[in-house]
Design a protein around this motif. Structure first.
Motif, short mmCIF file in Angstrom:
data_model
loop_
_atom_site.label_atom_id
_atom_site.label_comp_id
_atom_site.label_asym_id
_atom_site.label_seq_id
_atom_site.Cartn_x
_atom_site.Cartn_y
_atom_site.Cartn_z
N TYR A 1 73.31 36.31 44.56
CA TYR A 1 73.98 35.35 44.58
C TYR A 1 74.53 34.65 43.02
O TYR A 1 75.28 34.26 42.65
CB TYR A 1 73.79 34.16 45.55
CG TYR A 1 74.30 32.87 45.51
CD1 TYR A 1 75.34 32.57 45.75
CD2 TYR A 1 73.44 31.68 44.87
CE1 TYR A 1 75.82 31.30 45.64
CE2 TYR A 1 73.94 30.43 44.92
CZ TYR A 1 75.10 30.14 45.14
OH TYR A 1 75.55 28.81 45.07
N LEU A 2 73.22 34.37 42.44
CA LEU A 2 73.26 33.65 41.12
C LEU A 2 73.73 34.57 40.33
O LEU A 2 74.68 34.21 39.30
CB LEU A 2 71.57 33.48 40.79
CG LEU A 2 70.67 32.51 41.46
CD1 LEU A 2 69.39 32.41 41.04
CD2 LEU A 2 71.49 31.05 41.43
N GLU A 3 73.80 35.96 40.34
CA GLU A 3 74.32 36.78 39.31
C GLU A 3 75.79 36.94 39.57
O GLU A 3 76.58 36.66 38.75
CB GLU A 3 73.64 38.21 39.55
CG GLU A 3 74.29 39.43 38.56
CD GLU A 3 73.65 40.59 38.81
OE1 GLU A 3 74.08 41.54 38.24
OE2 GLU A 3 72.68 40.69 39.30
N LYS A 4 76.15 36.63 41.14
CA LYS A 4 77.75 36.78 41.18
C LYS A 4 78.45 35.43 40.77
O LYS A 4 79.48 35.55 40.33
CB LYS A 4 77.90 36.99 42.68
CG LYS A 4 79.12 37.31 43.18
CD LYS A 4 79.15 37.50 44.69
CE LYS A 4 79.79 38.77 45.08
NZ LYS A 4 80.06 39.02 46.47
N SER A 5 77.76 34.39 40.89
CA SER A 5 78.25 33.26 40.41
C SER A 5 78.43 32.66 39.30
O SER A 5 78.66 31.84 38.50
CB SER A 5 77.75 31.94 41.38
OG SER A 5 76.24 31.87 40.92
N GLY A 6 77.53 33.83 38.17
CA GLY A 6 77.75 33.46 36.72
C GLY A 6 76.39 32.59 36.24
O GLY A 6 76.36 32.55 35.21
N VAL A 7 75.65 32.15 37.28
CA VAL A 7 74.75 31.29 36.97
C VAL A 7 73.48 32.07 35.85
O VAL A 7 73.14 31.62 35.17
CB VAL A 7 73.61 30.93 38.00
CG1 VAL A 7 72.52 30.07 37.76
CG2 VAL A 7 74.64 30.00 38.85
N LEU A 8 73.04 33.21 36.22
CA LEU A 8 72.10 34.22 35.45
C LEU A 8 72.80 34.28 33.86
O LEU A 8 72.05 34.34 33.13
CB LEU A 8 71.91 35.55 36.12
CG LEU A 8 70.99 35.29 37.53
CD1 LEU A 8 70.76 36.74 37.90
CD2 LEU A 8 69.74 34.74 37.10
N ASP A 9 74.00 34.72 33.87
CA ASP A 9 74.69 34.84 32.53
C ASP A 9 74.58 33.67 31.82
O ASP A 9 74.42 33.63 30.67
CB ASP A 9 75.97 35.36 32.71
CG ASP A 9 76.13 36.71 33.20
OD1 ASP A 9 75.14 37.40 33.15
OD2 ASP A 9 77.32 37.16 33.47
N ALA A 10 75.07 32.46 32.48
CA ALA A 10 74.97 31.01 31.68
C ALA A 10 73.48 30.75 31.30
O ALA A 10 73.33 30.26 30.04
CB ALA A 10 75.45 30.08 32.55
N ILE A 11 72.57 30.68 32.11
CA ILE A 11 71.17 30.62 31.75
C ILE A 11 70.61 31.43 30.69
O ILE A 11 70.13 30.97 29.64
CB ILE A 11 70.29 30.56 32.95
CG1 ILE A 11 70.58 29.32 33.70
CG2 ILE A 11 68.93 30.49 32.53
CD1 ILE A 11 69.98 29.45 35.28
N THR A 12 70.96 32.73 30.89
CA THR A 12 70.70 33.84 29.88
C THR A 12 71.20 33.24 28.31
O THR A 12 70.45 33.20 27.43
CB THR A 12 70.89 35.08 30.11
OG1 THR A 12 70.32 35.42 31.31
CG2 THR A 12 70.61 36.23 29.06
N SER A 13 72.50 32.93 28.44
CA SER A 13 73.12 32.73 27.15
C SER A 13 72.46 31.47 26.59
O SER A 13 72.33 31.45 25.32
CB SER A 13 74.61 32.31 27.54
OG SER A 13 75.26 31.95 26.54
N VAL A 14 72.24 30.52 27.53
CA VAL A 14 71.55 29.17 26.84
C VAL A 14 70.22 29.50 26.18
O VAL A 14 69.93 29.19 25.05
CB VAL A 14 71.57 28.06 27.83
CG1 VAL A 14 70.53 26.92 27.43
CG2 VAL A 14 72.88 27.75 28.28
N LEU A 15 69.55 30.33 26.81
CA LEU A 15 67.93 30.66 26.49
C LEU A 15 68.26 31.48 25.44
O LEU A 15 67.32 31.26 24.24
CB LEU A 15 67.39 31.46 27.79
CG LEU A 15 67.05 30.49 28.66
CD1 LEU A 15 66.27 31.38 29.89
CD2 LEU A 15 66.00 29.31 28.16
N VAL A 16 69.15 32.23 25.01
CA VAL A 16 69.43 33.23 23.88
C VAL A 16 69.74 32.24 22.58
O VAL A 16 69.04 32.10 21.41
CB VAL A 16 70.48 34.32 24.08
CG1 VAL A 16 70.85 34.79 22.70
CG2 VAL A 16 69.90 35.44 24.99
N THR A 17 70.65 31.27 23.11
CA THR A 17 70.91 30.28 22.02
C THR A 17 69.72 29.62 21.56
O THR A 17 69.59 29.41 20.38
CB THR A 17 71.99 29.19 22.38
OG1 THR A 17 73.12 30.01 22.75
CG2 THR A 17 72.74 28.16 21.29
#
Length: 103
Positions: free
Chosen positions: A17-33
């Motif tokens: 669910y988190l992956e499908k809704s884009g949450v994992l990508d958003a969190i990963t992107s912020v953590l990478v930043t």
């Protein structure tokens, strides 16, 4: 043992669910930043909130923006009225008989 599998299944569903809704990508992107920041912020949680757009603005900033908005709205209304008046004057000159005779 069945309880363990049910728990894993729910976790896997939630992860999908988190992956499908884009949450994992958003969190990963912020953590990478955050990781790539040379000067790490003092408050990492505030940094993450700001990056995700969830930071709550300061009430003083909100009030200042409201005042600026009201001022700009007033200026806009005055300019619209001036524009209307100038258009009316222009229409008068374009349709005046003196103007047509000069052509």
């Amino acid at each position: 043992m069945a309880h363990y599998r049910a728990s894993d299944s729910k976790r896997e569903q939630f992860r999908r669910y988190l992956e499908k809704s884009g949450v994992l990508d958003a969190i990963t992107s912020v953590l990478v930043t955050l990781y790539e920041e040379t000067d790490k912020p003092d408050n990492a949680l505030d940094f993450i909130k700001i990056q995700l757009g969830a930071a709550v603005p300061d009430p003083a900033d909100i009030e200042a923006l409201h005042l600026e908005l009201a001022d700009l709205q007033q200026k806009f209304n005055l300019l619209m009225e001036e524009n209307k008046e100038l258009r009316n004057k222009l229409m008068q000159y374009e349709t005046s008989p003196d103007h047509e005779a000069a052509e």
